[in-house]
Design a protein around this motif. Sequence first.
Motif, short mmCIF file in Angstrom:
data_model
loop_
_atom_site.label_atom_id
_atom_site.label_comp_id
_atom_site.label_asym_id
_atom_site.label_seq_id
_atom_site.Cartn_x
_atom_site.Cartn_y
_atom_site.Cartn_z
N GLU A 63 0.86 -1.19 0.00
CA GLU A 63 0.00 0.00 0.00
C GLU A 63 0.90 1.24 0.00
OE1 GLU A 63 -3.56 -2.46 2.19
OE2 GLU A 63 -2.77 -0.68 3.18
N ARG A 103 1.68 -7.51 0.29
CA ARG A 103 0.84 -7.08 1.41
C ARG A 103 1.47 -7.54 2.73
NH1 ARG A 103 -4.45 -5.56 2.49
NH2 ARG A 103 -5.54 -6.60 4.18
N HIS A 155 -3.61 3.54 5.08
CA HIS A 155 -3.72 2.37 4.20
C HIS A 155 -4.36 2.76 2.88
CE1 HIS A 155 -3.19 -1.00 7.22
NE2 HIS A 155 -3.28 0.06 8.01
N GLU A 219 -8.41 4.44 5.24
CA GLU A 219 -8.34 3.77 3.93
C GLU A 219 -8.50 4.87 2.88
OE1 GLU A 219 -7.69 0.68 3.34
OE2 GLU A 219 -8.15 -0.40 5.20
#
Length: 335
Positions: A63, A103, A155, A219
């Motif tokens: 990310e 990830r 994120h 997010e």
Amino acid sequence: MNATPSPFLQQVLQEATPPTSPLVLANGVTAIWHDGSAIELRPANLAASASHILLSCGVHGNETAPIEVVDGILADIASGQLALRHPLLVLFGNPEAMRCGERYLDYDLNRLFNRAYLQHPGLRESKRAAILEQHADRFFQQAKPAGKRLHYDLHTAIRGSVYEKFAIYPFLQQRQHDRAQLAWLKHCGIEAVLLHSKPANTFSYYTSHAHQADAFTLELGKARPFGENDLSRFTGIDLALRQLLSDSTPPLPDYQHDDIPLFRAKYDLIKHSEDFRLHLSSGVENFTLLPDGFVIADDGSQRYIASGGDERILFPNPTVKPGLRAGIVVEPTRL
Ligand SMILES: [Zn+2]
């Protein structure tokens, strides 16, 4: 924002040995590397009301956009372009996974905080979770009672989302939700907030619970490789963080109840067996509405049926191992 990585991120990506003694940067800011992926910046003069601000990124190594945003901020503090008024700790969560563009390597790091790593000894991410908790502990223990403890864990999501940018507000036990924080999240461009209703093994739950930090998982859009991010999509959070760090946030309107849609987790979709079938396409977006009566999933004789017409799906993932959560059904709520 900077197109090339600053010396800070280069240091992390190249796994170089960090400086062992503090460095004095522009404007008298002192930089202390606690290890190869934890850097603390302290301004020369601190107000008693100064906040301790923790920014974490790369907890999921692929990310990358939040890593680039934070790195641009570090570079501008180092050059003196951005004034720093608060102690800042930047944690690059999973540098080994960042270097691999993955990830995670052994296990999802953001399921191992809150001492959950003790149940999974030997994993590379367990070691990281323990180290990250120690860094957060040491940093927040320095905070004065008059100063806030803030933690934003940045994120990007695997899938698209009806609300492109959303926040997860960890379960607060007996504490009240902070309306000033919700107003600030709106200022960042956050479009929805999930109010969690139970403890979780995430980094933001850990700092919220262990240090009474105002802590959030943010997010911020979709995950892409380094260099392929459209950083113009992150200007809201980038600007808001810069204002926060330099004490130049404009006065924000008080949070009103319908400023940002708020959701609460209604129940988890648990995958009990390999018969579990999720009746949503693999590309379904987070926060997709579930029509009343829609069969969300079935698992042998058990069926999960949407009711009311205002439920939505979050983090669907039917490929998890049996016994684990394959998605969350959320519904609208208010404070
Ligand atoms: Zn993530």
